[in-house]
Design an enzyme around this catalytic site. Structure first.
Site, PDB file in Angstrom:
ATOM      1  N   PHE A 123       0.877  -1.171   0.000  1.00  0.00           N
ATOM      2  CA  PHE A 123       0.000   0.000   0.000  1.00  0.00           C
ATOM      3  C   PHE A 123       0.913   1.219   0.000  1.00  0.00           C
ATOM      4  O   PHE A 123       1.756   1.355   0.897  1.00  0.00           O
ATOM      5  CB  PHE A 123      -0.837  -0.066   1.290  1.00  0.00           C
ATOM      6  CG  PHE A 123      -1.736   1.090   1.580  1.00  0.00           C
ATOM      7  CD1 PHE A 123      -3.050   1.105   1.106  1.00  0.00           C
ATOM      8  CD2 PHE A 123      -1.313   2.134   2.395  1.00  0.00           C
ATOM      9  CE1 PHE A 123      -3.907   2.155   1.429  1.00  0.00           C
ATOM     10  CE2 PHE A 123      -2.166   3.174   2.718  1.00  0.00           C
ATOM     11  CZ  PHE A 123      -3.464   3.182   2.230  1.00  0.00           C
ATOM     12  N   LEU A 125       1.104   5.143   0.081  1.00  0.00           N
ATOM     13  CA  LEU A 125       0.493   6.458   0.291  1.00  0.00           C
ATOM     14  C   LEU A 125       1.578   7.478   0.666  1.00  0.00           C
ATOM     15  O   LEU A 125       1.672   8.548   0.082  1.00  0.00           O
ATOM     16  CB  LEU A 125      -0.554   6.357   1.414  1.00  0.00           C
ATOM     17  CG  LEU A 125      -1.263   7.639   1.837  1.00  0.00           C
ATOM     18  CD1 LEU A 125      -2.186   8.137   0.725  1.00  0.00           C
ATOM     19  CD2 LEU A 125      -2.104   7.410   3.104  1.00  0.00           C
ATOM     20  N   GLY A 131       3.623  12.450   5.205  1.00  0.00           N
ATOM     21  CA  GLY A 131       3.214  11.272   5.965  1.00  0.00           C
ATOM     22  C   GLY A 131       1.814  11.500   6.514  1.00  0.00           C
ATOM     23  O   GLY A 131       0.815  11.130   5.883  1.00  0.00           O
ATOM     24  N   SER A 132       1.730  12.187   7.662  1.00  0.00           N
ATOM     25  CA  SER A 132       0.422  12.488   8.254  1.00  0.00           C
ATOM     26  C   SER A 132      -0.409  13.359   7.316  1.00  0.00           C
ATOM     27  O   SER A 132      -1.629  13.185   7.196  1.00  0.00           O
ATOM     28  CB  SER A 132       0.608  13.216   9.586  1.00  0.00           C
ATOM     29  OG  SER A 132       1.245  12.375  10.513  1.00  0.00           O
ATOM     30  N   GLN A 337      11.768  -3.600  32.228  1.00  0.00           N
ATOM     31  CA  GLN A 337      12.180  -3.116  33.558  1.00  0.00           C
ATOM     32  C   GLN A 337      12.120  -4.250  34.587  1.00  0.00           C
ATOM     33  O   GLN A 337      13.051  -4.434  35.371  1.00  0.00           O
ATOM     34  CB  GLN A 337      11.264  -1.944  33.980  1.00  0.00           C
ATOM     35  CG  GLN A 337      11.669  -1.265  35.267  1.00  0.00           C
ATOM     36  CD  GLN A 337      12.997  -0.532  35.143  1.00  0.00           C
ATOM     37  OE1 GLN A 337      13.464  -0.252  34.049  1.00  0.00           O
ATOM     38  NE2 GLN A 337      13.632  -0.258  36.267  1.00  0.00           N
ATOM     39  N   GLU A 364       0.372   3.829  10.059  1.00  0.00           N
ATOM     40  CA  GLU A 364      -1.086   3.847   9.821  1.00  0.00           C
ATOM     41  C   GLU A 364      -1.774   4.936  10.659  1.00  0.00           C
ATOM     42  O   GLU A 364      -2.900   4.756  11.133  1.00  0.00           O
ATOM     43  CB  GLU A 364      -1.684   2.456  10.003  1.00  0.00           C
ATOM     44  CG  GLU A 364      -1.021   1.487   9.021  1.00  0.00           C
ATOM     45  CD  GLU A 364      -1.741   0.199   8.786  1.00  0.00           C
ATOM     46  OE1 GLU A 364      -2.957   0.148   8.976  1.00  0.00           O
ATOM     47  OE2 GLU A 364      -1.060  -0.769   8.388  1.00  0.00           O
ATOM     48  N   GLY A 365      -1.066   6.032  10.828  1.00  0.00           N
ATOM     49  CA  GLY A 365      -1.587   7.159  11.597  1.00  0.00           C
ATOM     50  C   GLY A 365      -0.938   7.199  12.955  1.00  0.00           C
ATOM     51  O   GLY A 365      -1.144   6.295  13.770  1.00  0.00           O
ATOM     52  N   GLU A 368      -0.702  11.025  17.461  1.00  0.00           N
ATOM     53  CA  GLU A 368      -1.197  12.404  17.351  1.00  0.00           C
ATOM     54  C   GLU A 368      -2.362  12.461  16.357  1.00  0.00           C
ATOM     55  O   GLU A 368      -3.376  13.135  16.610  1.00  0.00           O
ATOM     56  CB  GLU A 368      -0.052  13.332  16.908  1.00  0.00           C
ATOM     57  CG  GLU A 368       1.022  13.575  17.957  1.00  0.00           C
ATOM     58  CD  GLU A 368       1.986  12.394  18.169  1.00  0.00           C
ATOM     59  OE1 GLU A 368       1.956  11.412  17.380  1.00  0.00           O
ATOM     60  OE2 GLU A 368       2.779  12.450  19.123  1.00  0.00           O
TER      61      GLU A 368
HETATM   62  N1  COS Z   1     -13.331   7.486   5.768  1.00  0.00           N
HETATM   63  C1  COS Z   1     -13.935   8.013   4.671  1.00  0.00           C
HETATM   64  N2  COS Z   1     -13.790   9.310   4.280  1.00  0.00           N
HETATM   65  C2  COS Z   1     -12.981  10.083   5.038  1.00  0.00           C
HETATM   66  C3  COS Z   1     -12.326   9.606   6.179  1.00  0.00           C
HETATM   67  C4  COS Z   1     -12.513   8.247   6.544  1.00  0.00           C
HETATM   68  N3  COS Z   1     -11.936   7.720   7.617  1.00  0.00           N
HETATM   69  N4  COS Z   1     -11.590  10.595   6.714  1.00  0.00           N
HETATM   70  C5  COS Z   1     -11.790  11.681   5.951  1.00  0.00           C
HETATM   71  N5  COS Z   1     -12.624  11.353   4.938  1.00  0.00           N
HETATM   72  C6  COS Z   1     -13.126  12.256   3.884  1.00  0.00           C
HETATM   73  C7  COS Z   1     -13.810  13.464   4.505  1.00  0.00           C
HETATM   74  O1  COS Z   1     -15.176  13.210   4.762  1.00  0.00           O
HETATM   75  C8  COS Z   1     -13.632  14.508   3.433  1.00  0.00           C
HETATM   76  O2  COS Z   1     -14.612  14.305   2.439  1.00  0.00           O
HETATM   77  P1  COS Z   1     -15.327  15.558   1.677  1.00  0.00           P
HETATM   78  O3  COS Z   1     -14.218  16.202   0.877  1.00  0.00           O
HETATM   79  O4  COS Z   1     -16.369  14.913   0.836  1.00  0.00           O
HETATM   80  O5  COS Z   1     -15.845  16.452   2.752  1.00  0.00           O
HETATM   81  C9  COS Z   1     -12.273  14.181   2.840  1.00  0.00           C
HETATM   82  O6  COS Z   1     -12.020  12.793   3.149  1.00  0.00           O
HETATM   83  C10 COS Z   1     -11.135  15.019   3.402  1.00  0.00           C
HETATM   84  O7  COS Z   1     -11.183  14.856   4.817  1.00  0.00           O
HETATM   85  P2  COS Z   1     -10.508  15.879   5.834  1.00  0.00           P
HETATM   86  O8  COS Z   1     -10.812  17.274   5.386  1.00  0.00           O
HETATM   87  O9  COS Z   1     -10.864  15.466   7.222  1.00  0.00           O
HETATM   88  O10 COS Z   1      -8.963  15.604   5.565  1.00  0.00           O
HETATM   89  P3  COS Z   1      -7.704  16.260   6.229  1.00  0.00           P
HETATM   90  O11 COS Z   1      -6.806  16.708   5.152  1.00  0.00           O
HETATM   91  O12 COS Z   1      -8.091  17.219   7.306  1.00  0.00           O
HETATM   92  O13 COS Z   1      -6.964  14.979   6.865  1.00  0.00           O
HETATM   93  C11 COS Z   1      -6.412  13.393   8.523  1.00  0.00           C
HETATM   94  C12 COS Z   1      -7.505  14.257   7.873  1.00  0.00           C
HETATM   95  C13 COS Z   1      -5.275  14.198   9.117  1.00  0.00           C
HETATM   96  C14 COS Z   1      -7.144  12.663   9.629  1.00  0.00           C
HETATM   97  C15 COS Z   1      -5.867  12.401   7.492  1.00  0.00           C
HETATM   98  O14 COS Z   1      -5.053  13.064   6.540  1.00  0.00           O
HETATM   99  C16 COS Z   1      -5.081  11.277   8.096  1.00  0.00           C
HETATM  100  O15 COS Z   1      -5.642  10.316   8.632  1.00  0.00           O
HETATM  101  N6  COS Z   1      -3.748  11.349   8.015  1.00  0.00           N
HETATM  102  C17 COS Z   1      -2.899  10.280   8.451  1.00  0.00           C
HETATM  103  C18 COS Z   1      -2.523   9.465   7.284  1.00  0.00           C
HETATM  104  C19 COS Z   1      -1.870   8.201   7.716  1.00  0.00           C
HETATM  105  O16 COS Z   1      -2.425   7.430   8.484  1.00  0.00           O
HETATM  106  N7  COS Z   1      -0.673   7.974   7.175  1.00  0.00           N
HETATM  107  C20 COS Z   1       0.025   6.785   7.407  1.00  0.00           C
HETATM  108  C21 COS Z   1       0.217   6.140   6.069  1.00  0.00           C
HETATM  109  S1  COS Z   1       0.155   4.425   6.069  1.00  0.00           S
HETATM  110  S2  COS Z   1       1.729   3.850   7.017  1.00  0.00           S
END
Ligand code: COS
Length: 382
Positions: A123, A125, A131-132, A337, A364-365, A368
């Site tokens: 996968f 991404l 990353g985040s 420990q 996977e997030g 934080e």
């Molecule tokens: N399931 C389905 N849809 C989702 C969702 C979820 N869990 N989370 C967000 N969405 C949708 C939202 O509803 C929104 O849709 P609309 O555009 O139709 O309104 C869209 O996706 C964007 O969502 P949002 O504005 O909340 O996105 P942000 O950019 O604020 O990001 C976070 C939200 C930070 C929570 C997200 O980027 C995230 O989880 N980041 C971490 C990524 C990660 O885990 N990386 C590790 C990689 S794998 S090792």
């Protein structure tokens, strides 16, 4: 409310426990030391239905539910963290997304090979600079007149990247649209334009090979798009919700192994003329370890149950992952420990559990990001 498991769930748990204890745990030290990818064990897990637990039998999987997935993941992770990382990516991040969003042809082609353990999935991404903040990705897929795409860019920290046959890739197809400009693609790593970078040297889960990958004019056909164009971000987020249940289960498995080793040790180890398990300071640690372990497991089973009901489970998955990963870090820390010098020594697996646990707070997030997801869900604020 019924806390019992079905006969089928218990059978799968039993199969996973047997393989984990007989095959995986005995070779865990070797795989950790050498970083050698455990291909034979992964095949064995696949042959026993553990690489596609929630995949319907018609696509080569075990056709079971998310609760069974949690139970099996915990057992494999208790055997070795690195094996459970590979299992989690194949099940949650790879098969799950294709089952939910893929065409019939994609399910037949990609899911079957991974669910049966014949091939490894990945996968992609994360990128070197994102990353985040996943929407900051730079990997570009440019649409051609015939509907195909040309992909260029880099992805980093790709679990199973060095050995994956197929990859679910996220690339920007319309940078002006931000999150709505991301599209998911099915990638065949044997095709021209796909390159693997160096394998990452890591603190823990060392046998789960991780590398950077690069696309140079990789040609993806129109039918390689997973879901619809522009839906990639939502697909990634939905898949990560499921992935977080897997990582929570992994954290529980690693923590349980550390806890069980500690129980044995405090019964046997004597100091000041008594077993150290009779000392109140040790007892307090044991009690707190057990409470955190059970809380993490119950929250993870709740998230799996909600997923099995077909409802949105983002919040429950984030709560489970946050609780379980922080519990695993705390429990493995205390286990080292309590074991003292033996906890710090490579002669016992405690220091490996401690190193392996750390990643569950990151991938996977991060913790934080889980807090951000939970707080947004609870307050309704952005
Ligand atoms: N399931 C389905 N849809 C989702 C969702 C979820 N869990 N989370 C967000 N969405 C949708 C939202 O509803 C929104 O849709 P609309 O555009 O139709 O309104 C869209 O996706 C964007 O969502 P949002 O504005 O909340 O996105 P942000 O950019 O604020 O990001 C976070 C939200 C930070 C929570 C997200 O980027 C995230 O989880 N980041 C971490 C990524 C990660 O885990 N990386 C590790 C990689 S794998 S090792």
């Amino acid at each position: 409310m019924d806390f019992s498991f079905t006969e089928e769930q218990l059978m799968l748990q039993d199969v996973a426990r047997r393989i984990a204890q007989e095959k995986i745990a005995p070779s865990a030290e070797h795989h950790d030391r050498t970083g050698e990818f455990p291909l034979d064990n992964i095949r064995l897990l696949g042959e026993n239905g553990l690489m596609g637990i929630e995949v319907p039998a018609e696509y080569g999987g075990a056709g079971m539910d998310p609760i069974a997935y949690v139970l099996a993941m915990v057992e494999v992770a208790a055997g070795d963290g690195a094996h459970s990382t590979i299992m989690s990516v194949n099940n949650s991040l790879f098969c799950n997304g294709i089952l939910t969003h893929g065409s019939e042809a994609q399910k037949q082609k990609y899911v079957r090979a991974i669910a049966e353990g014949e091939a490894i999935g990945a996968f992609a991404l994360t990128e070197p600079q994102s990353g985040s903040d996943a929407t900051a990705m730079r990997c570009r897929a440019v649409k051609q007149a015939d509907g195909s795409f040309v992909i260029n860019g880099k992805k980093s920290w790709i679990t199973s990247g060095p050995v994956a046959k197929y990859i679910v890739l996220f690339a920007m197809t319309d940078p002006d649209q931000g999150a709505r400009g991301i599209t998911a693609f099915m990638i065949d790593t044997d095709k021209p334009g796909f390159h693997r970078g160096k394998t990452e040297p890591k603190l823990g889960i060392r046998a789960s090979a991780t590398c950077e990958i690069e696309f140079q004019d990789y040609q993806a056909a129109a039918e390689d798009v997973l879901g619809k164009e522009g839906e990639g971000f939502k697909i990634a987020m939905g898949v990560l919700d499921a992935g977080r249940i897997g990582i929570a289960s992994q954290a529980i498995g690693i923590a349980r192994a550390a806890y069980e080793a500690t129980l044995e040790y405090v019964r046997d180890r004597k100091a000041f003329g008594a077993a150290i398990g009779t000392f109140q300071m040790t007892q307090a640690k044991i009690a707190d370890m057990k409470c955190k372990l059970d809380a993490a497991l119950l929250l993870t089973l709740r998230a799996a149950w909600v997923k099995g009901q077909g409802k949105r489970f983002s919040n429950e998955a984030a709560i489970a992952k946050l609780t379980a990963s922080e519990a695993a870090m705390w429990i493995t820390h205390q286990a080292v420990q309590i074991h003292g010098g033996m906890g710090y020594s490579k002669e016992m697996p405690l220091e490996r559990y401690f190193r392996d646990a750390k990643i569950t707070e990151i991938y996977e997030g991060t913790s934080e990001i889980q807090r951000l997801v939970i707080a947004r869900n609870e307050t309704g604020l952005r």
